[in-house]
Design an enzyme around this catalytic site. Structure first.
Site, PDB file in Angstrom:
ATOM      1  N   LYS A   1     -31.311 -14.375 -43.909  1.00 10.45           N
ATOM      2  CA  LYS A   1     -31.530 -12.982 -43.826  1.00 10.45           C
ATOM      3  C   LYS A   1     -30.592 -12.374 -44.762  1.00 10.45           C
ATOM      4  O   LYS A   1     -29.312 -12.396 -44.583  1.00 10.45           O
ATOM      5  CB  LYS A   1     -31.496 -12.509 -42.541  1.00 10.45           C
ATOM      6  CG  LYS A   1     -32.638 -12.768 -41.713  1.00 10.45           C
ATOM      7  CD  LYS A   1     -32.597 -12.359 -40.264  1.00 10.45           C
ATOM      8  CE  LYS A   1     -32.574 -10.859 -39.862  1.00 10.45           C
ATOM      9  NZ  LYS A   1     -32.362 -10.549 -38.444  1.00 10.45           N
TER      10      LYS A   1
HETATM   11  O1  LIG Z   1     -32.262  -2.158 -32.803  1.00 11.37           O
HETATM   12  P1  LIG Z   1     -32.044  -3.694 -32.223  1.00 11.37           P
HETATM   13  O2  LIG Z   1     -32.915  -3.522 -30.916  1.00 11.37           O
HETATM   14  O3  LIG Z   1     -30.778  -3.977 -31.956  1.00 11.37           O
HETATM   15  O4  LIG Z   1     -32.998  -4.715 -33.285  1.00 11.37           O
HETATM   16  C1  LIG Z   1     -32.377  -5.061 -34.381  1.00 11.37           C
HETATM   17  C2  LIG Z   1     -33.351  -5.917 -35.272  1.00 11.37           C
HETATM   18  O5  LIG Z   1     -32.905  -6.374 -36.441  1.00 11.37           O
HETATM   19  C3  LIG Z   1     -33.009  -7.728 -36.668  1.00 11.37           C
HETATM   20  O6  LIG Z   1     -32.003  -8.215 -37.324  1.00 11.37           O
HETATM   21  C4  LIG Z   1     -34.041  -7.628 -37.743  1.00 11.37           C
HETATM   22  O7  LIG Z   1     -34.167  -8.796 -38.221  1.00 11.37           O
HETATM   23  C5  LIG Z   1     -33.703  -8.134 -35.511  1.00 11.37           C
HETATM   24  O8  LIG Z   1     -32.755  -9.379 -35.082  1.00 11.37           O
HETATM   25  C6  LIG Z   1     -33.515  -7.083 -34.515  1.00 11.37           C
HETATM   26  O9  LIG Z   1     -35.034  -6.921 -34.186  1.00 11.37           O
END
Ligand SMILES: O=P(O)(O)OC[C@H]1O[C@](O)(CO)[C@@H](O)[C@@H]1O
Length: 216
Positions: A85
């Site tokens: 990522k």
């Molecule tokens: O707003 P939240 O619940 O912290 O989620 C952040 C999101 O960001 C991410 O890093 C995107 O891939 C996921 O791990 C997660 O779904």
């Protein structure tokens, strides 16, 4: 339709994997930090639980493209089927372009607009992660944003997959499939909430009670 659980908690991952419906595990630096264990070790433990062909998503920490590229290559060696990522932005885009040319699968994360999603796709990212819940948190429509990204990819013939992230409840999962995303990632409690329904529980209890009372 791909379904990921968004956690580095090994007990949750074990439980989710045992359902046999999972396409892998997504993480981000905040999720990894909660484990208070070395990064590589945490990813290794997650990867041991995720059965092939499931993926393990692992985010770079570096802030310049050179560092991101070398971190990405290092992470690929930590475990099989690691998807790297990269944060949206000029450096992340440079890194995605370089890595995709070398055949390394990437996910451009922190995507909050259609133009960003188009750039990510042009850079060869295999996935983009728009954040549904965080867009809603600031009073905009995450669903509209993600629907627009899906539509733009269709109109432009771009193959990058859309993974809806930052999902807060089962209802949002349905909204996401309605707008045509390729994948969703959710915290373990959201997955649990998708499994359960009070009427299922009431119905099962009644079956078991009737069976017991019949004494056969
Ligand atoms: O707003 P939240 O619940 O912290 O989620 C952040 C999101 O960001 C991410 O890093 C995107 O891939 C996921 O791990 C997660 O779904």
């Amino acid at each position: 339709m791909e379904l990921y659980v968004d956690t580095a908690d090994l007990a949750q991952i074990r439980e989710a994997v045992s359902l046999g419906i999972l396409d892998g595990v997504t993480t981000n630096p905040s999720i990894i930090a909660k484990q208070k264990r070395p990064f590589k070790e945490t990813i290794g433990s997650i990867a041991e639980l995720v059965q092939a062909p499931g993926k393990v998503w692992c985010e770079v920490i570096g802030t310049d493209a050179d560092t991101m590229v070398s971190e990405a290559k290092e992470m690929q060696a930590w475990a099989p089927r690691v998807v790297v990522k990269l944060p949206m932005g000029a450096e992340g885009v440079k890194a995605a372009s370089r890595l995709s040319k070398e055949g390394i699968e990437t996910n451009m994360t922190l995507v909050y607009s259609v133009p960003q999603a188009i750039i990510a796709a042009k850079a060869g990212a295999a996935y983009v992660s728009p954040y549904l819940g965080r867009v809603d948190d600031v009073g905009w429509s995450g669903e509209a944003l993600i629907g627009d990204i899906v539509q733009a990819y269709k109109d432009l013939g771009m193959n990058t997959k859309v993974i809806a992230a930052s999902i807060r409840g089962p209802r949002q999962v349905l909204d996401m499939f309605r707008v045509g995303v390729d994948a969703v990632t959710m915290a373990y409690p959201v997955l649990e909430a998708m499994l359960n329904h009070p009427m299922t529980e009431i119905g099962l209890n009644r079956f078991l009670q009737d069976w017991k009372e019949a004494g056969i």
